[in-house]
Design an enzyme around this catalytic site. Sequence first.
Site, PDB file in Angstrom:
ATOM      1  CD  GLU A 180      28.816  85.367  71.883  1.00  6.26           C
ATOM      2  OE1 GLU A 180      28.502  85.401  73.092  1.00  6.26           O
ATOM      3  OE2 GLU A 180      29.997  85.432  71.485  1.00  6.26           O
ATOM      4  CG  HIS A 209      31.325  83.975  74.939  1.00  5.11           C
ATOM      5  ND1 HIS A 209      30.941  85.205  74.482  1.00  5.11           N
ATOM      6  CD2 HIS A 209      32.412  84.215  75.733  1.00  5.11           C
ATOM      7  CE1 HIS A 209      31.735  86.139  74.964  1.00  5.11           C
ATOM      8  NE2 HIS A 209      32.650  85.560  75.731  1.00  5.11           N
TER       9      HIS A 209
HETATM   10  N1  LIG Z   1      36.101  83.864  75.371  1.00  6.85           N
HETATM   11  C1  LIG Z   1      35.964  84.301  76.585  1.00  6.85           C
HETATM   12  O1  LIG Z   1      35.215  83.761  77.376  1.00  6.85           O
HETATM   13  C2  LIG Z   1      36.764  85.486  77.028  1.00  6.85           C
HETATM   14  C3  LIG Z   1      37.174  85.553  78.365  1.00  6.85           C
HETATM   15  C4  LIG Z   1      37.922  86.656  78.755  1.00  6.85           C
HETATM   16  C5  LIG Z   1      38.222  87.659  77.866  1.00  6.85           C
HETATM   17  N2  LIG Z   1      37.785  87.573  76.586  1.00  6.85           N
HETATM   18  C6  LIG Z   1      38.133  88.618  75.606  1.00  6.85           C
HETATM   19  O2  LIG Z   1      39.542  88.637  75.475  1.00  6.85           O
HETATM   20  C7  LIG Z   1      39.972  89.977  75.360  1.00  6.85           C
HETATM   21  C8  LIG Z   1      41.392  90.088  75.833  1.00  6.85           C
HETATM   22  O3  LIG Z   1      41.450  89.853  77.220  1.00  6.85           O
HETATM   23  P1  LIG Z   1      42.715  90.269  78.097  1.00  6.85           P
HETATM   24  O4  LIG Z   1      42.313  90.115  79.498  1.00  6.85           O
HETATM   25  O5  LIG Z   1      43.939  89.574  77.628  1.00  6.85           O
HETATM   26  O6  LIG Z   1      42.788  91.803  77.743  1.00  6.85           O
HETATM   27  P2  LIG Z   1      44.008  92.793  78.014  1.00  6.85           P
HETATM   28  O7  LIG Z   1      43.433  94.150  77.991  1.00  6.85           O
HETATM   29  O8  LIG Z   1      44.796  92.348  79.176  1.00  6.85           O
HETATM   30  O9  LIG Z   1      44.920  92.599  76.706  1.00  6.85           O
HETATM   31  C9  LIG Z   1      44.525  93.014  75.431  1.00  6.85           C
HETATM   32  C10 LIG Z   1      45.770  93.332  74.640  1.00  6.85           C
HETATM   33  O10 LIG Z   1      45.377  93.632  73.303  1.00  6.85           O
HETATM   34  C11 LIG Z   1      46.197  94.700  72.851  1.00  6.85           C
HETATM   35  N3  LIG Z   1      45.561  95.359  71.728  1.00  6.85           N
HETATM   36  C12 LIG Z   1      44.563  96.268  71.732  1.00  6.85           C
HETATM   37  N4  LIG Z   1      44.261  96.634  70.477  1.00  6.85           N
HETATM   38  C13 LIG Z   1      45.082  95.957  69.670  1.00  6.85           C
HETATM   39  C14 LIG Z   1      45.245  95.915  68.257  1.00  6.85           C
HETATM   40  N5  LIG Z   1      44.487  96.648  67.437  1.00  6.85           N
HETATM   41  N6  LIG Z   1      46.209  95.111  67.760  1.00  6.85           N
HETATM   42  C15 LIG Z   1      46.992  94.373  68.589  1.00  6.85           C
HETATM   43  N7  LIG Z   1      46.887  94.373  69.929  1.00  6.85           N
HETATM   44  C16 LIG Z   1      45.932  95.152  70.460  1.00  6.85           C
HETATM   45  C17 LIG Z   1      46.353  95.570  74.075  1.00  6.85           C
HETATM   46  O11 LIG Z   1      47.457  96.435  73.956  1.00  6.85           O
HETATM   47  C18 LIG Z   1      46.533  94.537  75.169  1.00  6.85           C
HETATM   48  O12 LIG Z   1      47.874  94.214  75.387  1.00  6.85           O
HETATM   49  C19 LIG Z   1      38.965  90.736  76.240  1.00  6.85           C
HETATM   50  O13 LIG Z   1      38.853  92.078  75.824  1.00  6.85           O
HETATM   51  C20 LIG Z   1      37.691  89.992  76.046  1.00  6.85           C
HETATM   52  O14 LIG Z   1      36.973  90.597  74.998  1.00  6.85           O
HETATM   53  C21 LIG Z   1      37.068  86.511  76.149  1.00  6.85           C
HETATM   54  O1  LIG Z   2      31.201  85.111  80.905  1.00  4.89           O
HETATM   55  C1  LIG Z   2      30.952  85.813  79.939  1.00  4.89           C
HETATM   56  O2  LIG Z   2      29.835  85.977  79.458  1.00  4.89           O
HETATM   57  C2  LIG Z   2      32.073  86.596  79.262  1.00  4.89           C
HETATM   58  C3  LIG Z   2      33.399  85.936  79.288  1.00  4.89           C
HETATM   59  C4  LIG Z   2      34.440  86.771  78.589  1.00  4.89           C
HETATM   60  O3  LIG Z   2      34.093  87.052  77.290  1.00  4.89           O
HETATM   61  C5  LIG Z   2      34.827  88.001  79.322  1.00  4.89           C
HETATM   62  O4  LIG Z   2      34.751  89.091  78.751  1.00  4.89           O
HETATM   63  O5  LIG Z   2      35.251  87.874  80.477  1.00  4.89           O
END
Ligand SMILES: NC(=O)c1ccc[n+]([C@@H]2O[C@H](COP(=O)([O-])OP(=O)(O)OC[C@H]3O[C@@H](n4cnc5c(N)ncnc54)[C@H](O)[C@@H]3O)[C@@H](O)[C@H]2O)c1
Ligand SMILES: O=C(O)CC[C@@H](O)C(=O)O
Length: 479
Positions: free
Chosen positions: A327, A357
């Site tokens: 990114e 993102h």
């Molecule tokens: N796009 C964004 O801005 C943004 C924002 C927040 C989080 N995220 C991403 O989203 C991800 C998930 O967030 P969350 O808060 O729900 O996390 P979380 O830890 O609450 O949930 C993740 C889930 O994935 C499951 N998991 C792990 N490995 C797995 C696999 N191989 N197959 C199936 N399930 C599996 C876990 O058991 C868990 O229930 C974060 O790790 C982060 O990377 C992105």
């Molecule tokens: O704000 C960010 O850069 C990351 C957002 C998201 O991917 C997270 O992990 O919370």
Amino acid sequence: MSSARDIKVPQEELAHRVSRSLGLSTSPAAPITSTASSFGFSAAVGSTPASVAAAARAAKHLKPFATEDIKILLLENVNQTGRDILAAQGYQVEFLKTSLPEDQLIEKIRDVHVIGIRSKTKLTARVLKEAKNLIVIGCFCIGTNQVDLKFAADNGIAVFNSPFSNSRSVAELVIAEIVVLARQLGDRSNEMHNGTWNKVSNKCWEVRGKTLGIIGYGHIGSQLSVLAEAMGMNVIYYDVVNLMAMGTARQVPTLEDLLREADFVTLHVPELPETQNMMGPKQFDQMKEGSYLINASRGSVVDIPALIEASRAGKIAGAALDVYPNEPSGNGDYFHNDLNTWANDLRTLKNIILTPHIGGSTEEAQSAIGIEVGQALVKYVNEGSTLGAVNLPEVNLRSLTIDEPDHARVIYIHQNVPGVLRKVNEILGDHNVDKQMTDSRDDVAYLMADISNVDTQTIKDLYAKLESLSSRIMTRILY
Ligand SMILES: NC(=O)c1ccc[n+]([C@@H]2O[C@H](COP(=O)([O-])OP(=O)(O)OC[C@H]3O[C@@H](n4cnc5c(N)ncnc54)[C@H](O)[C@@H]3O)[C@@H](O)[C@H]2O)c1
Ligand SMILES: O=C(O)CC[C@@H](O)C(=O)O
């Protein structure tokens, strides 16, 4: 790890390691209160309801000896709320809107005690090795995959994040994307922007009655599940853990089961070796004809050339991507083939939503994250509390009180090997240890002890003795 943590650095370095109370209860510049109610009393030796109540009334706030010595680098446009909390402590805060190229990051990180980042900054072992003074990392986001957590722990550097402050924002974005994809809104809007009227209903759908397949049913996945059912969708999910279903959602045993049944597939798993390219050619093949893929988790989770192939072949009817393997470092940077070799191909696809993102980028989420992580950093720097740390054992003691002026808090991060506690307690043995807590996580243990009747010279002696133990990773003394 670093010479700065050696016994040979008593004076200036001690100013960083040794902290003292400045009677913050009278300081207007200290919005973070360490009330007793926020501490784990059960952990504190000798706590009774009465002593807890007394402590709550008269909590003394530890504060670094010279707050202007605490240097903080905040990258990636950390929210104002977090910046304010840290600046109010008197720390030296440097704020940058973007991430930094590795060479510049290494140059800057050498000097700081605290670094705050978001998802872009990679704190690898190579970078952290140079961080001679670093005691704590704040990830102002959910994901911590960008940090070498083990290297940090092994070197006594605590890592904090905000585990769910932006979950709702991501879930809402995905709901929007489901409708936008189902109705081809991106394409219609682009056409209108280019001056073309194209009124079509072919392959445009309601989402009611369709099946949403959620991969990873954690904070975001389960929140999304509730929202999707409210729109009349059927929800199935796949997770490596057996999890309670929200509403009438249903857990399916395998990823393949999910892919064969879902009209919309959305990914909410962390970046792990097991999730790398978990959507590849085989998985696209298993998806229903004309289904949709959404990825707002991490860029490494989807094999993008395979997605391009599936889209060109008409296997998937659309996709929304918020995250990418590489990114850009800041706003205004280009997203093209120099960054990811397939970027130009991706941009030519029909019915594909590409966002930079922004899943967690709402005012609400960023403000809440700034507060949560900002406060965790202050509590760690000023009081040594590891509550909420993602890579160290969680250790906390109730606050010292204003009736305890000659007390000090000893924090000793050490290798988790037999015999260390005996040696530490021999060193502390000449003092009254009011309360002590220790816990370990993998190879690292964290000990916190409040001792009484100490003066500055005693603290220096204690510090030197603790530093000389072979098990020592990092010593801090707050008073
Ligand atoms: N796009 C964004 O801005 C943004 C924002 C927040 C989080 N995220 C991403 O989203 C991800 C998930 O967030 P969350 O808060 O729900 O996390 P979380 O830890 O609450 O949930 C993740 C889930 O994935 C499951 N998991 C792990 N490995 C797995 C696999 N191989 N197959 C199936 N399930 C599996 C876990 O058991 C868990 O229930 C974060 O790790 C982060 O990377 C992105
Ligand atoms: O704000 C960010 O850069 C990351 C957002 C998201 O991917 C997270 O992990 O919370």
